[in-house]
Motif scaffolding. Structure first.
Motif, PDB file in Angstrom:
ATOM      1  N   PRO A 136      61.346 -25.456   9.312  1.00  0.00           N
ATOM      2  CA  PRO A 136      60.278 -26.382   9.699  1.00  0.00           C
ATOM      3  C   PRO A 136      59.214 -25.738  10.589  1.00  0.00           C
ATOM      4  O   PRO A 136      58.032 -26.025  10.443  1.00  0.00           O
ATOM      5  CB  PRO A 136      61.034 -27.490  10.447  1.00  0.00           C
ATOM      6  CG  PRO A 136      62.427 -27.439   9.905  1.00  0.00           C
ATOM      7  CD  PRO A 136      62.688 -26.000   9.612  1.00  0.00           C
ATOM      8  N   THR A 184      56.820 -32.845  -1.276  1.00  0.00           N
ATOM      9  CA  THR A 184      57.502 -32.300  -0.110  1.00  0.00           C
ATOM     10  C   THR A 184      59.003 -32.128  -0.323  1.00  0.00           C
ATOM     11  O   THR A 184      59.616 -31.207   0.208  1.00  0.00           O
ATOM     12  CB  THR A 184      57.247 -33.208   1.114  1.00  0.00           C
ATOM     13  OG1 THR A 184      55.849 -33.184   1.408  1.00  0.00           O
ATOM     14  CG2 THR A 184      58.017 -32.741   2.321  1.00  0.00           C
ATOM     15  N   TYR A 185      59.589 -33.032  -1.111  1.00  0.00           N
ATOM     16  CA  TYR A 185      61.049 -33.016  -1.272  1.00  0.00           C
ATOM     17  C   TYR A 185      61.471 -32.354  -2.582  1.00  0.00           C
ATOM     18  O   TYR A 185      62.561 -32.610  -3.091  1.00  0.00           O
ATOM     19  CB  TYR A 185      61.578 -34.454  -1.191  1.00  0.00           C
ATOM     20  CG  TYR A 185      61.121 -35.140   0.071  1.00  0.00           C
ATOM     21  CD1 TYR A 185      61.747 -34.893   1.288  1.00  0.00           C
ATOM     22  CD2 TYR A 185      60.015 -35.997   0.067  1.00  0.00           C
ATOM     23  CE1 TYR A 185      61.309 -35.486   2.455  1.00  0.00           C
ATOM     24  CE2 TYR A 185      59.563 -36.591   1.230  1.00  0.00           C
ATOM     25  CZ  TYR A 185      60.210 -36.329   2.426  1.00  0.00           C
ATOM     26  OH  TYR A 185      59.765 -36.907   3.588  1.00  0.00           O
ATOM     27  N   GLY A 195      63.155 -37.130  10.531  1.00  0.00           N
ATOM     28  CA  GLY A 195      62.533 -36.824   9.243  1.00  0.00           C
ATOM     29  C   GLY A 195      62.943 -35.479   8.691  1.00  0.00           C
ATOM     30  O   GLY A 195      62.420 -35.058   7.653  1.00  0.00           O
ATOM     31  N   MET A 196      63.863 -34.801   9.364  1.00  0.00           N
ATOM     32  CA  MET A 196      64.293 -33.478   8.933  1.00  0.00           C
ATOM     33  C   MET A 196      65.815 -33.432   8.817  1.00  0.00           C
ATOM     34  O   MET A 196      66.519 -34.277   9.362  1.00  0.00           O
ATOM     35  CB  MET A 196      63.841 -32.417   9.942  1.00  0.00           C
ATOM     36  CG  MET A 196      62.342 -32.345  10.146  1.00  0.00           C
ATOM     37  SD  MET A 196      61.895 -31.128  11.407  1.00  0.00           S
ATOM     38  CE  MET A 196      62.625 -31.862  12.878  1.00  0.00           C
ATOM     39  N   LEU A 197      66.303 -32.420   8.121  1.00  0.00           N
ATOM     40  CA  LEU A 197      67.733 -32.178   8.075  1.00  0.00           C
ATOM     41  C   LEU A 197      68.185 -31.602   9.409  1.00  0.00           C
ATOM     42  O   LEU A 197      67.393 -30.951  10.108  1.00  0.00           O
ATOM     43  CB  LEU A 197      68.074 -31.205   6.941  1.00  0.00           C
ATOM     44  CG  LEU A 197      67.829 -31.721   5.517  1.00  0.00           C
ATOM     45  CD1 LEU A 197      68.015 -30.591   4.506  1.00  0.00           C
ATOM     46  CD2 LEU A 197      68.754 -32.890   5.186  1.00  0.00           C
ATOM     47  N   MET A 211      66.960 -37.881   0.556  1.00  0.00           N
ATOM     48  CA  MET A 211      67.265 -37.697   1.972  1.00  0.00           C
ATOM     49  C   MET A 211      67.350 -38.988   2.757  1.00  0.00           C
ATOM     50  O   MET A 211      68.055 -39.081   3.750  1.00  0.00           O
ATOM     51  CB  MET A 211      66.140 -36.842   2.595  1.00  0.00           C
ATOM     52  CG  MET A 211      66.606 -35.590   3.275  1.00  0.00           C
ATOM     53  SD  MET A 211      65.171 -34.629   3.835  1.00  0.00           S
ATOM     54  CE  MET A 211      65.160 -35.109   5.531  1.00  0.00           C
ATOM     55  N   ASN A 240      68.170 -41.441   7.843  1.00  0.00           N
ATOM     56  CA  ASN A 240      68.352 -40.094   7.317  1.00  0.00           C
ATOM     57  C   ASN A 240      69.839 -39.930   7.018  1.00  0.00           C
ATOM     58  O   ASN A 240      70.670 -39.995   7.922  1.00  0.00           O
ATOM     59  CB  ASN A 240      67.890 -39.072   8.359  1.00  0.00           C
ATOM     60  CG  ASN A 240      67.935 -37.642   7.861  1.00  0.00           C
ATOM     61  OD1 ASN A 240      68.828 -37.266   7.101  1.00  0.00           O
ATOM     62  ND2 ASN A 240      66.999 -36.832   8.311  1.00  0.00           N
ATOM     63  N   LYS A 271      61.214 -28.992   4.817  1.00  0.00           N
ATOM     64  CA  LYS A 271      62.365 -29.888   4.682  1.00  0.00           C
ATOM     65  C   LYS A 271      63.648 -29.151   4.311  1.00  0.00           C
ATOM     66  O   LYS A 271      64.743 -29.677   4.505  1.00  0.00           O
ATOM     67  CB  LYS A 271      62.078 -30.954   3.617  1.00  0.00           C
ATOM     68  CG  LYS A 271      60.909 -31.857   3.930  1.00  0.00           C
ATOM     69  CD  LYS A 271      61.115 -32.630   5.222  1.00  0.00           C
ATOM     70  CE  LYS A 271      59.951 -33.558   5.499  1.00  0.00           C
ATOM     71  NZ  LYS A 271      60.058 -34.219   6.812  1.00  0.00           N
ATOM     72  N   ILE A 272      63.517 -27.946   3.770  1.00  0.00           N
ATOM     73  CA  ILE A 272      64.703 -27.283   3.224  1.00  0.00           C
ATOM     74  C   ILE A 272      65.091 -26.022   3.985  1.00  0.00           C
ATOM     75  O   ILE A 272      66.230 -25.584   3.925  1.00  0.00           O
ATOM     76  CB  ILE A 272      64.484 -26.931   1.724  1.00  0.00           C
ATOM     77  CG1 ILE A 272      65.812 -26.581   1.054  1.00  0.00           C
ATOM     78  CG2 ILE A 272      63.472 -25.816   1.564  1.00  0.00           C
ATOM     79  CD1 ILE A 272      66.807 -27.718   0.978  1.00  0.00           C
ATOM     80  N   TRP A 323      54.250 -42.820   4.153  1.00  0.00           N
ATOM     81  CA  TRP A 323      54.273 -41.949   5.317  1.00  0.00           C
ATOM     82  C   TRP A 323      53.147 -42.361   6.253  1.00  0.00           C
ATOM     83  O   TRP A 323      51.976 -42.161   5.976  1.00  0.00           O
ATOM     84  CB  TRP A 323      54.119 -40.513   4.863  1.00  0.00           C
ATOM     85  CG  TRP A 323      54.147 -39.431   5.889  1.00  0.00           C
ATOM     86  CD1 TRP A 323      53.315 -38.349   5.922  1.00  0.00           C
ATOM     87  CD2 TRP A 323      55.055 -39.272   6.978  1.00  0.00           C
ATOM     88  NE1 TRP A 323      53.653 -37.535   6.971  1.00  0.00           N
ATOM     89  CE2 TRP A 323      54.717 -38.089   7.651  1.00  0.00           C
ATOM     90  CE3 TRP A 323      56.119 -40.040   7.467  1.00  0.00           C
ATOM     91  CZ2 TRP A 323      55.395 -37.620   8.765  1.00  0.00           C
ATOM     92  CZ3 TRP A 323      56.798 -39.589   8.590  1.00  0.00           C
ATOM     93  CH2 TRP A 323      56.447 -38.390   9.225  1.00  0.00           C
ATOM     94  N   ASN A 357      59.000 -41.181   0.175  1.00  0.00           N
ATOM     95  CA  ASN A 357      59.372 -41.495   1.559  1.00  0.00           C
ATOM     96  C   ASN A 357      58.700 -42.815   1.952  1.00  0.00           C
ATOM     97  O   ASN A 357      57.468 -42.908   1.900  1.00  0.00           O
ATOM     98  CB  ASN A 357      58.881 -40.365   2.471  1.00  0.00           C
ATOM     99  CG  ASN A 357      59.136 -40.618   3.944  1.00  0.00           C
ATOM    100  OD1 ASN A 357      59.933 -41.461   4.330  1.00  0.00           O
ATOM    101  ND2 ASN A 357      58.435 -39.868   4.787  1.00  0.00           N
TER     102      ASN A 357
END
Length: 482
Positions: free
Chosen positions: A337, A304-305, A133-135, A418, A461, A333-334, A225, A274
């Motif tokens: 975290p 969130t995004y 769920g993250m980069l 994403m 992702n 997210k950017i 979610w 999401n």
């Protein structure tokens, strides 16, 4: 794969594999295990070995056999709650009030399928995980965060603040900059309407605990979610899933819920939803706000995004001007975290109530992290970082879409943001178990439905599905199933 050696039998190895996944909740309660024959083929063992392994897992209380339906992972959390309830009832029957009080019942636990996704996100692996769920960490790494933190630690003001609880609403400098950020989105607010939180998730929790009481109905988008489904259920709320389409939520369903259940809240991810990555259309947003005014519910908008989304995207809070809306966002997210820096903006007459709830849960939020974040915003480093990540994500998305399509996946929503929402043509909960054997964590579609219905969909992702090796593995495993 399982190995044939003299130290551990194949049965013992198979038991250990399933037991570890069940106890770590990578296989959540209610998951259907492969049939004996299918498991034997997948693991390269005899059906007798699988039967023996399943018998041991049943004896350990980890799985159960359901007549003519197969084997399922047991909810051992629920089992524990029921055991405590039985003891309490026995204590009451025996008129031992002291024992009854000491065995006060815990609240009914939410299904642990939601936490399985979180555990998967935090699972350490040697390669990117498609269900993350993250980069990826290397996308977020930079020098300016550490520099800002070093600078903040050297400030006398912040050193002094460390010995107290700080400012309840959050760092004043950060809140001022966040108010300016919201103005660029078209949301005119002042710093006194902005409150920092320990991540966006705490913002959602503050809203729920402030506006709701146990038994209240809450509308939540589906697919959505799963953590939000579970969080609301754990608070004792009645979760009302609203189908989410390309334009927005199903308005007819929302109206029926309003007329029948009188919901107090609607939770929405308006922009880059999401898992579908849909963004709300203006006409749909207008109708949602009309319903909110007509039936008296509030809208909490989880943005969130926001940092990877177009600034001109339709946001309910902007159209409404924070009259019946609460805006929530963060930086997980950017950028960072683990710093858990989030924030929320609320109607002026609601801010004090939200602050009271925050004080009861965390007293304050981490001032040092917040001031460091403020410096990153003020000097423009965060903006430049966001631009780099956005550009990188555009290229990653193109490549990932190409690889997914070559592997036989079909995108059921237009690729954006994403995440990709793809159809595999098979039950992805079953697929997830086999991909675990290959050390890949995927996010099966069932995790994004409140009713946990079987699904052929999975969320990918884009940043974590660049390696062709994953897609080759996916194709090989997928070919094992009819």
């Amino acid at each position: 794969m399982l190995t044939r050696d003299t130290t551990h039998t194949l049965t013992d190895q198979l038991v250990a594999r399933f037991a570890e996944r069940i106890r770590s909740r990578l296989l959540p309660a209610g998951t259907r295990l492969p049939s004996v024959r299918a498991c034997a083929v997948q693991q390269g063992v005899s059906p007798h070995t699988v039967v023996a392994a399943y018998d041991v897992l049943q004896a350990q209380g980890l799985i159960e056999s359901r007549r003519q339906r197969g084997f399922y992972v047991r909810d051992y959390v629920e089992k524990s709650v029921k055991a405590t309830a039985n003891k309490a009832q026995d204590a009451i029957k025996n008129k031992t009030l002291k024992d009854a009080v000491s065995l006060s019942l815990p609240a009914a636990s939410a299904r642990i399928n939601a936490t399985s996704l979180i555990r998967g996100m935090m699972h350490k692996a040697t390669h990117p995980q498609p269900g993350a769920g993250m980069l990826p960490a290397d996308w977020l790494q930079n020098q300016f965060l550490q520099s800002a933190l070093r600078k903040v630690v050297g400030l006398e003001e912040l050193r002094t603040m460390s010995w107290g609880y700080g400012v309840p609403m959050g760092d004043e400098m950060l809140r001022g900059l966040l108010a300016d950020r919201l103005k660029t989105l078209g949301l005119p607010v002042i710093a006194d309407q902005v409150m920092t939180t320990v991540g966006a998730t705490q913002g959602l929790d503050i809203v729920s605990r402030t506006l709701l009481k146990a038994g209240d109905a809450v509308m939540v988008e589906e697919p959505g979610w799963s953590v939000e489904f579970a969080r609301l259920a754990a608070l004792g709320m009645q979760v009302l899933p609203v189908p989410r389409g390309a334009d927005g939520p199903d308005l007819a369903t929302m109206r029926r819920y309003c007329e029948t259940h009188a919901p107090k809240l609607y939770v929405s991810v308006s922009v880059l939803h999401n898992p579908t990555s849909y963004s709300l259309r203006p006409a749909s947003a207008h109708h949602i706000l009309q319903l909110a005014k007509e039936f008296g519910f509030y809208v909490v908008e989880d943005d969130t995004y926001s940092h990877i989304a177009p600034e001109h995207a339709t946001r309910l809070s902007v159209l409404d001007g924070l009259r019946r809306t609460i805006y929530i966002s963060g930086f997980a997210k950017i950028l960072a975290p683990n710093w858990r820096v989030g924030y929320m903006a609320a109607p002026p007459d609601m801010v004090d109530r939200m602050l009271d709830t925050k004080l009861l849960s965390t007293l304050t939020s981490p001032a040092i992290m917040e001031r460091a974040m403020a410096l990153c915003i003020e000097n423009g480093q965060l903006r430049r970082h966001i631009e780099r990540v956005r550009n990188r994500l555009v290229q990653a998305r193109k490549h990932s879409v190409q690889l997914a399509q070559q592997a036989g996946c079909q995108f059921v929503t237009e690729p954006a943001g994403m995440f990709g929402w793809v159809d595999t043509g098979m039950d992805t909960e079953v697929l997830a178990q086999r991909m675990l054997d290959e050390n890949y964590l995927i996010a099966p579609g069932t995790l994004f439905y409140a009713s946990r219905q079987p699904s052929t969909l999975m969320r990918i992702n884009y940043a974590c599905t660049q390696d062709a090796t994953f897609w080759h593995t996916y194709q090989r495993v997928r070919a094992e199933f009819p």
